[in-house]
Design a protein around this motif. Structure first.
Motif, PDB file in Angstrom:
ATOM      1  N   GLY A 150       7.694   0.031   4.640  1.00 10.68           N
ATOM      2  CA  GLY A 150       8.960   0.354   3.991  1.00 10.68           C
ATOM      3  C   GLY A 150       9.015   1.822   3.634  1.00 10.68           C
ATOM      4  O   GLY A 150       8.321   2.649   4.230  1.00 10.68           O
ATOM      5  N   ASP A 151       9.824   2.145   2.649  1.00  5.54           N
ATOM      6  CA  ASP A 151      10.011   3.511   2.188  1.00  5.54           C
ATOM      7  C   ASP A 151       8.728   4.018   1.531  1.00  5.54           C
ATOM      8  O   ASP A 151       8.436   3.687   0.386  1.00  5.54           O
ATOM      9  CB  ASP A 151      11.192   3.556   1.208  1.00  5.54           C
ATOM     10  N   GLU A 152       7.938   4.816   2.268  1.00 12.13           N
ATOM     11  CA  GLU A 152       6.655   5.363   1.820  1.00 12.13           C
ATOM     12  C   GLU A 152       5.652   4.279   1.431  1.00 12.13           C
ATOM     13  O   GLU A 152       4.773   4.481   0.598  1.00 12.13           O
ATOM     14  CB  GLU A 152       6.849   6.367   0.684  1.00 12.13           C
ATOM     15  N   THR A 153       5.796   3.095   2.034  1.00 14.11           N
ATOM     16  CA  THR A 153       4.860   2.003   1.788  1.00 14.11           C
ATOM     17  C   THR A 153       4.510   1.347   3.122  1.00 14.11           C
ATOM     18  O   THR A 153       5.230   1.483   4.108  1.00 14.11           O
ATOM     19  CB  THR A 153       5.454   0.924   0.867  1.00 14.11           C
ATOM     20  N   LYS A 154       3.402   0.631   3.122  1.00  9.06           N
ATOM     21  CA  LYS A 154       3.046  -0.156   4.296  1.00  9.06           C
ATOM     22  C   LYS A 154       2.391  -1.453   3.842  1.00  9.06           C
ATOM     23  O   LYS A 154       1.928  -1.574   2.706  1.00  9.06           O
ATOM     24  CB  LYS A 154       2.131   0.621   5.239  1.00  9.06           C
ATOM     25  N   HIS A 155       2.401  -2.391   4.729  1.00  7.51           N
ATOM     26  CA  HIS A 155       1.745  -3.682   4.540  1.00  7.51           C
ATOM     27  C   HIS A 155       2.117  -4.399   3.231  1.00  7.51           C
ATOM     28  O   HIS A 155       1.252  -4.813   2.474  1.00  7.51           O
ATOM     29  CB  HIS A 155       0.226  -3.499   4.651  1.00  7.51           C
ATOM     30  N   PRO A 156       3.426  -4.550   2.940  1.00  6.70           N
ATOM     31  CA  PRO A 156       3.754  -5.402   1.792  1.00  6.70           C
ATOM     32  C   PRO A 156       3.270  -6.814   2.099  1.00  6.70           C
ATOM     33  O   PRO A 156       3.395  -7.282   3.241  1.00  6.70           O
ATOM     34  CB  PRO A 156       5.280  -5.323   1.692  1.00  6.70           C
ATOM     35  N   THR A 166       0.854  -1.184   0.000  1.00 11.06           N
ATOM     36  CA  THR A 166       0.000   0.000   0.000  1.00 11.06           C
ATOM     37  C   THR A 166       0.891   1.235   0.000  1.00 11.06           C
ATOM     38  O   THR A 166       1.789   1.354   0.834  1.00 11.06           O
ATOM     39  CB  THR A 166      -0.920   0.004   1.242  1.00 11.06           C
ATOM     40  N   ARG A 167       0.665   2.122  -0.954  1.00 12.46           N
ATOM     41  CA  ARG A 167       1.425   3.371  -1.042  1.00 12.46           C
ATOM     42  C   ARG A 167       1.047   4.212   0.169  1.00 12.46           C
ATOM     43  O   ARG A 167      -0.124   4.362   0.476  1.00 12.46           O
ATOM     44  CB  ARG A 167       1.091   4.087  -2.349  1.00 12.46           C
ATOM     45  N   ASN A 168       2.021   4.748   0.846  1.00 13.62           N
ATOM     46  CA  ASN A 168       1.806   5.492   2.084  1.00 13.62           C
ATOM     47  C   ASN A 168       2.579   6.807   2.050  1.00 13.62           C
ATOM     48  O   ASN A 168       3.320   7.116   2.964  1.00 13.62           O
ATOM     49  CB  ASN A 168       2.249   4.628   3.275  1.00 13.62           C
ATOM     50  N   LYS A 169       2.399   7.566   0.981  1.00 15.08           N
ATOM     51  CA  LYS A 169       3.077   8.862   0.847  1.00 15.08           C
ATOM     52  C   LYS A 169       2.272   9.917   1.601  1.00 15.08           C
ATOM     53  O   LYS A 169       1.061   9.975   1.460  1.00 15.08           O
ATOM     54  CB  LYS A 169       3.150   9.251  -0.634  1.00 15.08           C
ATOM     55  N   PRO A 170       2.943  10.748   2.403  1.00 16.18           N
ATOM     56  CA  PRO A 170       2.211  11.789   3.134  1.00 16.18           C
ATOM     57  C   PRO A 170       1.377  12.653   2.183  1.00 16.18           C
ATOM     58  O   PRO A 170       1.881  13.151   1.190  1.00 16.18           O
ATOM     59  CB  PRO A 170       3.323  12.606   3.794  1.00 16.18           C
ATOM     60  N   GLY A 171       0.091  12.782   2.490  1.00 15.22           N
ATOM     61  CA  GLY A 171      -0.802  13.607   1.684  1.00 15.22           C
ATOM     62  C   GLY A 171      -1.296  12.957   0.406  1.00 15.22           C
ATOM     63  O   GLY A 171      -2.103  13.527  -0.308  1.00 15.22           O
ATOM     64  N   GLY A 172      -0.810  11.744   0.093  1.00 20.85           N
ATOM     65  CA  GLY A 172      -1.222  11.063  -1.131  1.00 20.85           C
ATOM     66  C   GLY A 172      -2.274  10.000  -0.855  1.00 20.85           C
ATOM     67  O   GLY A 172      -2.474   9.591   0.292  1.00 20.85           O
ATOM     68  N   PRO A 173      -2.956   9.540  -1.894  1.00 16.92           N
ATOM     69  CA  PRO A 173      -3.956   8.490  -1.711  1.00 16.92           C
ATOM     70  C   PRO A 173      -3.285   7.157  -1.360  1.00 16.92           C
ATOM     71  O   PRO A 173      -2.182   6.874  -1.806  1.00 16.92           O
ATOM     72  CB  PRO A 173      -4.650   8.410  -3.078  1.00 16.92           C
ATOM     73  N   GLN A 174      -3.958   6.362  -0.539  1.00 15.51           N
ATOM     74  CA  GLN A 174      -3.430   5.045  -0.181  1.00 15.51           C
ATOM     75  C   GLN A 174      -3.995   4.039  -1.176  1.00 15.51           C
ATOM     76  O   GLN A 174      -5.180   3.722  -1.146  1.00 15.51           O
ATOM     77  CB  GLN A 174      -3.807   4.695   1.249  1.00 15.51           C
ATOM     78  N   ARG A 175      -3.123   3.594  -2.065  1.00 18.30           N
ATOM     79  CA  ARG A 175      -3.532   2.656  -3.107  1.00 18.30           C
ATOM     80  C   ARG A 175      -2.610   1.459  -3.116  1.00 18.30           C
ATOM     81  O   ARG A 175      -1.448   1.530  -2.704  1.00 18.30           O
ATOM     82  CB  ARG A 175      -3.496   3.341  -4.475  1.00 18.30           C
ATOM     83  N   ILE A 176      -3.115   0.351  -3.654  1.00 21.20           N
ATOM     84  CA  ILE A 176      -2.316  -0.861  -3.815  1.00 21.20           C
ATOM     85  C   ILE A 176      -1.356  -0.639  -4.975  1.00 21.20           C
ATOM     86  O   ILE A 176      -1.749  -0.108  -6.019  1.00 21.20           O
ATOM     87  CB  ILE A 176      -3.219  -2.081  -4.086  1.00 21.20           C
ATOM     88  N   GLU A 177      -0.113  -1.049  -4.794  1.00 16.08           N
ATOM     89  CA  GLU A 177       0.875  -0.879  -5.854  1.00 16.08           C
ATOM     90  C   GLU A 177       1.879  -2.023  -5.820  1.00 16.08           C
ATOM     91  O   GLU A 177       1.934  -2.798  -4.875  1.00 16.08           O
ATOM     92  CB  GLU A 177       1.611   0.447  -5.699  1.00 16.08           C
ATOM     93  N   LEU A 178       2.677  -2.082  -6.863  1.00 14.40           N
ATOM     94  CA  LEU A 178       3.792  -3.015  -6.942  1.00 14.40           C
ATOM     95  C   LEU A 178       5.039  -2.340  -6.389  1.00 14.40           C
ATOM     96  O   LEU A 178       5.165  -1.114  -6.461  1.00 14.40           O
ATOM     97  CB  LEU A 178       4.026  -3.429  -8.400  1.00 14.40           C
TER      98      LEU A 178
END
Length: 164
Positions: free
Chosen positions: A119-125, A24-36
């Motif tokens: 991880g780096d601007e990510t969560k829950h790999p 899950t993308r976890n960038k401050p202020g950004g949408p939380q979306r599933i990503e590779l």
């Protein structure tokens, strides 16, 4: 702004079922979306080295095998002031509309180790079954990152075509 990315399709087979890593993308202020896993390459960083670095930073995994890496050719030693490498990725993408212009390479790979909590601007790999990934994509493609939707669709089409 023009970006170049290296992105990972990390696969494993468990009890005959194919799984890949998503996060899950976890960038401050950004949408939380599933990503590779994956991201921008640094200046003069190779796609392969960027892939290995990004996977480690975001998931904690160590890339052990990259499909297409054996095709890699470089010009190291020919001209000390200019070096180029060529490698065959699984797929390439290019944004054709949106807030930023980018191109990137998707590499199918295998990795070892334990997944991080974040991880780096990510969560829950996490490992996701390919059939579940297909369901998630058909239910709501907007839950996936803008840049990875086409790459995931391309991957799922390839998996379907090569299924026994």
């Amino acid at each position: 702004m023009f970006l170049v990315n290296s992105r990972a399709l990390i696969e494993r087979s468990i009890n005959g079922r194919m799984e890949i890593v998503v996060q899950t993308r976890n960038k401050p202020g950004g949408p939380q979306r599933i990503e590779l896993p994956g991201g921008r390459i640094e200046p003069f960083e190779s796609l392969i080295k960027a892939l290995i670095r990004e996977v480690k930073e975001e998931t904690g995994l160590d890339v052990t095998e990259i499909e297409g890496e054996d095709t890699r050719i470089d010009t190291v030693g020919i001209d000390p002031d200019f070096e180029v490498e060529c490698v065959r990725p699984f797929a390439m993408y290019q944004t054709i509309k949106g807030p930023f212009d980018s191109v990137g390479a998707y590499f199918r790979c295998k990795a070892s180790g334990e997944l991080l909590e974040s991880g780096d601007e990510t969560k829950h790999p996490r490992w996701v079954d390919v059939d579940q990934l297909r369901r998630l994509m058909s239910e709501d493609p907007l839950q996936f990152s803008d840049v990875d939707r086409a790459g995931i669709m391309y991957y799922l089409k390839d998996v379907e075509q090569h299924r026994p």
